[in-house]
Write an enzyme that holds these catalytic residues in place. Sequence first.
Site: not given
Length: 500
Positions: A242, A244, A249, A418, A420, A425
């Site tokens: 999952h 990405k 370089d 979508h 996450k 704090d």
Amino acid sequence: MLKRRLEFFFLYMMLIGAYVIWFFPVSRLEFYGGLLCYISIILFSIYSLILENRTSQHTLLWIHILVFFPIVGYVFYLFSGQLYVKGKLFKTKRMYNREKLRKLFDKEETPEVTGLKDNQERFFTYSIRAAHMNINTKSNIKVLKNGEETFPDIFKAMRKAESYIHIEYYMFKSDMLGRGMMDIMMEKARQGVEVRFLYDAAGSMKLARRDIMRMKQAGVDIVPFSPLKYGFFNQKLNFRNHRKIVIIDGKTGFVGGLNVGKEYISRDPYIGFWRDTHLRLEGEIVQTLHAIFMLDWEYVSNEVLIDQEEYNTPVPVEGGGIYQIVATGPDMKESMSDLYYEMISSAQKSIWIATPYFVPNESIRTALKAAATKGVEVRVMVPEKNDSFLTQYASRSYFPELLLEGIEVYSYQKGFMHQKVMIIDGDLASVGTANMDMRSFQLNFEVNVFFTDAEAIRTLEAHFEEDMQESEKLSPVGFYKRGVADRTKESFARLFSGVL
């Protein structure tokens, strides 16, 4: 592996055979013989399940599935329910990863976890020991809002590549956005830049074979993660990559919630507006993210990159805080659930969470409610509409207990959210690929960035507050008035929360 597949195949055929003989017996002997064989296989599966010593919640869930949906349930159990399969299949990779990362990080001077605020010091002290991943200070990050900001930045960086481009995606589609990225990959490969592309075979089923062949002919080195050629009898089928990741370089990296498809730039009329968060990384932290890619690449291609000096030369920059890359999954001992729990438990003032899939385990729910009881401001934001019926209603089933404890729940209305993101704090944050559900906690290969960068966190907070303006704040009274139909759907969906 072939032996294990054959064992599962014959055991499954025996189960079906026993089921048929039991229901369509020619004689009384066949009836009782089929019934006995059928019950024996189910009991054997339940016995194996109990020996895994998982939580009572998950054990009872799978027992119910096996008893009430024996044929279909057995397939799901074999290929998604067996935790010991994860342990055995990825044991070698887990040990190999640990050793390679240890050698890599031993070359670096690890910053001391001192001079931080209490919540920051507590979290990073734990995460370094639990995740075995170094922290960095000579790094910086830029928060990218939505695909409209992210992909132009990625494409621009790719076009400037001089040595190599390394790409890893769960979902990659042959549409307007995907072909735009493929064109750059092929262009750079023809110029002599090394281009490696790793895609998840299940998530990227809409990546056309002709496009794969075009990239290979142009010189792009492309491999799938966990091909689907064995179908249901591939024990690794349910363990998906999952992550990405884009590395250019060794100087620039990208990671976050965005896959590659037109819906991620809000061009899918069925889905509409797409809200997401991605990060651009520079400095030493890129080397750590790159190490995750190289280990994944070696696993599927057998090409060893991580030992080559040209791929392991960090490029430090002036930093703005503490940064840590953490990869979790079947190939790592730790779970993202443990890190999320530690973040939540360290909070003293506020906890802001934005996640598309909110199916928290018991420890996360307990930590959130305990924080709210102590007077910590807890906000949870989820999308109003979801791409999964079960996940949408399973998420909503947890709202009453959260609202009862004074936790603020926001339902994002503008489109599909979508991202996450977790902010603690106002001085500790996480952005990455891991959702707050069982798949991300137990089955998927994930990667998150944990950091204290004040400027980046201020940007995340501003975005969160903007998203609140596009959300409906749920009230305990209003939510409790929902209809019987919704309550029934929520209760049904929650039965499957342990496997969502």
